[in-house]
Design an enzyme around this catalytic site. Structure first.
Site, PDB file in Angstrom:
ATOM      1  N   HIS A   1     116.058-109.429  54.855  1.00  7.07           N
ATOM      2  CA  HIS A   1     115.633-108.740  54.518  1.00  7.07           C
ATOM      3  C   HIS A   1     116.979-107.904  53.206  1.00  7.07           C
ATOM      4  CE1 HIS A   1     112.902-104.369  53.435  1.00  7.07           C
ATOM      5  NE2 HIS A   1     114.394-104.161  53.482  1.00  7.07           N
TER       6      HIS A   1
ATOM      7  N   HIS B   1     110.998-105.312  49.491  1.00  8.51           N
ATOM      8  CA  HIS B   1     111.976-105.967  49.903  1.00  8.51           C
ATOM      9  C   HIS B   1     111.435-107.106  48.823  1.00  8.51           C
ATOM     10  CE1 HIS B   1     112.130-109.776  53.694  1.00  8.51           C
ATOM     11  NE2 HIS B   1     112.285-110.705  52.597  1.00  8.51           N
TER      12      HIS B   1
ATOM     13  N   HIS C   1     111.447-109.741  46.090  1.00 10.59           N
ATOM     14  CA  HIS C   1     110.377-110.602  46.246  1.00 10.59           C
ATOM     15  C   HIS C   1     109.812-111.346  44.080  1.00 10.59           C
ATOM     16  CE1 HIS C   1     107.858-106.804  46.074  1.00 10.59           C
ATOM     17  NE2 HIS C   1     107.234-107.464  44.826  1.00 10.59           N
TER      18      HIS C   1
END
Ligand code: 5GP
Ligand code: ZN
Length: 114
Positions: free
Chosen positions: A46, A98, A100
């Site tokens: 994370h 998170h 991406h």
């Protein structure tokens, strides 16, 4: 991290349409594609956004971009081109906290983005 959608996808607790997976990252198709090819690449660990990256993540980032390049070749979009983008924070429209990387391809992409 508890209550993080992409941590749950990375752990396989929520299903996704996977393109590639290894110990450190996962590539999977976006559920709401914005181009004929639209996939996401996430680190399994994370990290809330690109704003939280440090020098210690250099190898991870290099690996992410190398995997993107390979997947784009395999998908046949390397020559026509593609866009890699990561949204950070509210003004950029980051909806999942998170890290991406969006990879968009197979259509002409406007610049500058809206
Ligand atoms: P952001 O808006 O944070 O830059 O991008 C989040 C992306 O995650 C969006 O493009 C959205 O469609 C995608 N997304 C949200 N929930 C899911 C999900 O459950 N599965 C998949 N595959 N994509 C998701
Ligand atoms: Zn997470």
């Amino acid at each position: 991290m508890d209550d993080c959608l992409f941590c749950k996808i990375a752990a396989g607790e929520i299903p996704s349409s996977k393109l590639f997976e290894d110990d450190t990252l996962l590539a999977f198709y976006d559920i709401d594609p914005q181009a004929p090819v639209h996939f996401l690449v996430i680190p399994k660990k994370h990290i809330s956004s690109a704003a939280d990256l440090t020098e210690e993540d250099a190898a991870l980032l290099g690996h992410i971009y190398a995997v993107i390049a390979r997947l784009c070749k395999e998908l046949g979009v390397a020559e026509s081109g593609y866009r890699v983008v990561t949204n950070v924070g509210e003004d950029a429209g980051q909806s999942v906290k998170h890290l991406h990387f969006h990879v968009l391809a197979k259509r002409s992409l406007a610049w500058p983005p809206g």
